[in-house]
Design a protein around this motif. Structure first.
Motif, short mmCIF file in Angstrom:
data_model
loop_
_atom_site.label_atom_id
_atom_site.label_comp_id
_atom_site.label_asym_id
_atom_site.label_seq_id
_atom_site.Cartn_x
_atom_site.Cartn_y
_atom_site.Cartn_z
N GLN A 107 0.83 -1.19 0.00
CA GLN A 107 0.00 0.00 0.00
C GLN A 107 0.87 1.25 0.00
OE1 GLN A 107 -3.45 0.07 2.68
NE2 GLN A 107 -3.12 -2.11 3.07
N THR A 108 0.43 2.27 -0.70
CA THR A 108 1.21 3.50 -0.78
C THR A 108 1.36 4.17 0.57
OG1 THR A 108 -0.79 4.75 -1.35
CG2 THR A 108 0.54 3.93 -3.17
N ARG A 127 10.15 7.89 0.63
CA ARG A 127 9.67 9.09 -0.04
C ARG A 127 10.70 10.21 0.07
NH1 ARG A 127 4.47 8.74 -1.78
NH2 ARG A 127 3.22 7.07 -0.87
N GLN A 185 7.62 11.99 -3.45
CA GLN A 185 7.70 10.97 -4.49
C GLN A 185 8.39 9.72 -3.95
OE1 GLN A 185 6.24 11.51 -7.62
NE2 GLN A 185 5.50 13.28 -6.43
N VAL A 186 7.91 8.56 -4.40
CA VAL A 186 8.48 7.29 -3.95
C VAL A 186 9.75 6.98 -4.72
CG1 VAL A 186 8.12 4.80 -3.73
CG2 VAL A 186 6.23 6.39 -3.28
N GLN A 192 4.82 3.48 -9.84
CA GLN A 192 3.55 4.19 -10.00
C GLN A 192 2.75 4.01 -8.71
OE1 GLN A 192 1.24 3.93 -13.73
NE2 GLN A 192 2.76 2.47 -14.48
N GLU A 193 1.94 4.99 -8.39
CA GLU A 193 1.01 4.88 -7.27
C GLU A 193 -0.40 4.93 -7.84
OE1 GLU A 193 2.04 6.87 -3.44
OE2 GLU A 193 3.47 7.97 -4.70
N ARG A 194 -1.11 3.82 -7.67
CA ARG A 194 -2.46 3.74 -8.23
C ARG A 194 -3.29 2.74 -7.45
NH1 ARG A 194 -3.62 3.14 -14.72
NH2 ARG A 194 -5.76 3.89 -14.70
N TRP A 221 -2.09 1.45 -4.15
CA TRP A 221 -0.95 0.52 -4.15
C TRP A 221 0.28 1.18 -4.76
CZ3 TRP A 221 -4.44 -3.72 -6.62
CH2 TRP A 221 -5.03 -4.49 -5.62
N LEU A 222 1.45 0.71 -4.33
CA LEU A 222 2.70 1.04 -4.98
C LEU A 222 3.02 -0.06 -5.98
CD1 LEU A 222 5.37 2.63 -5.28
CD2 LEU A 222 6.31 1.18 -3.46
#
Length: 342
Positions: free
Chosen positions: A11-12, A33, A38-39, A102-104, A107-108
């Motif tokens: 999970q993000t 982060r 940003q990850v 990507q974060e969507r 989720w990461l």
């Protein structure tokens, strides 16, 4: 295990300013982060002496190794070696491999592979996530089983009457169904005769003999089951992420248009975990380790068509050379030496 795909790593909300260790496809990664939120994801091992960067700490946008203090920026370049004098340079190979992310859907996603950005497979589309009138809840489930067997189980329609007797068991007879395919997966829709709902769901679930269930998979490891009961609808999306050849973490997401309160989150979590638990004993004792590539190695029935479709897709990508090789997964796990007999 297949490369050149996007994999759910968690999970993000679990990625913060504290380095976090992640294991995907036998690879140890570290995620954090930067100052812009940003990850950043790198290989977890410092190229100097192999210490875990996840045990280090963040300084601005940089991560510092806990062993000798080497400092790397968010691009993976080494900026500082504390033991060096001003005359010493930074070794050219003092770099970290950086991974696209990507974060969507909460989720990461981490890309594992070597394709150019414009050639990479797309993420699946789930437009109901975040839509008005819908509520979502996330969870995880762990298996001591190969991800391909977990996937094969998820698209298998004939086992529910026997494995899921205590939850949602369908009739043993599976109706004929048609499969629509696309470049990255397949989908089918079948009627389902549900049991009378229990718990909180009985106050929302309509009394009807048949509901519609849509089951689809997106390569290499994602399954979505959507149920339409008229006034209530829900989708269960599960990304079965390979940890290694023997373990899988299933990251699941339940999206529903009813019980849109916290109590509904607890109820959904309980139901999903219970269903997955019913499959656990079967999958952790199944043989062979992974789904066979040759159709003739096992006996099949009419109900197995979606499972066989998944197996054909998997074999196609394996034949394309999209498999993780030993070099790509080596050196990621510390082996303890065995004691000599003497």
């Amino acid at each position: 295990m297949l490369k050149n795909f996007w994999y759910v790593a968690g999970q993000t909300r679990g990625i913060t300013r504290v380095p976090k260790k992640i294991i995907l496809l036998g690879k140890e990664l570290v995620a954090y982060r930067d100052t812009q939120g940003q990850v950043v994801v790198f290989d977890n091992r410092c190229p100097h002496r192999g210490a875990e960067l996840a045990k280090g700490h963040i300084e601005g946008d940089c991560i510092r190794c806990p062993y000798h203090g080497w400092k790397f920026n968010s691009h993976g370049d080494c900026l500082e070696i504390p033991s060096n004098t001003s005359r010493d340079g930074i070794p050219p190979r003092a770099q970290l491999t950086k991974y696209s992310v990507q974060e969507r859907y909460g989720w990461l996603w981490v890309y594992i592979g070597d394709l150019a950005a414009d050639q990479r497979p797309p993420l699946p589309e789930y437009p109901l996530y975040g839509a008005d009138g819908w509520r979502s809840v996330h969870g995880t489930f762990h298996w001591d089983a190969h991800y391909s067997q977990v996937m094969d189980n998820a698209v298998d329609m004939a086992h529910t009457a026997f494995v899921h007797k205590k939850t949602f068991a369908n009739p043993a007879l599976v109706p004929d169904y048609e499969i629509a395919t696309n470049e990255w997966g397949a989908v089918t829709t079948i009627p389902h005769e549900p049991r009378p709902p229990k718990g909180l769901w009985k106050f929302f679930h309509p009394t009807r003999k048949t509901v519609t269930v849509t089951l689809e998979f997106h390569m290499p490891n994602i399954v979505c089951m959507s149920t339409d009961a008229g006034s209530i609808r829900f989708s269960l999306i599960v990304a079965h992420t390979p940890v290694n050849e023997h373990q899988t973490t299933s990251h699941w997401l339940m999206i529903r248009n009813f019980l849109r309160v916290r109590a509904g989150d607890w109820d959904s979590t309980y139901r999903v975990q219970k269903i997955l638990s019913e499959d656990k004993a079967i999958l952790e004792s199944i043989s062979p380790l992974s789904v066979p590539l040759s159709p003739s190695s096992q006996v099949h029935a009419r109900a197995d068509q979606l499972s066989l479709t998944y197996r054909r897709y998997r074999k196609r990508f394996i034949d394309m050379g999209w498999t993780m090789n030993e070099v790509e997964t080596s050196g990621q796990k510390r082996q303890l030496p065995t004691k000599s007999a003497g």
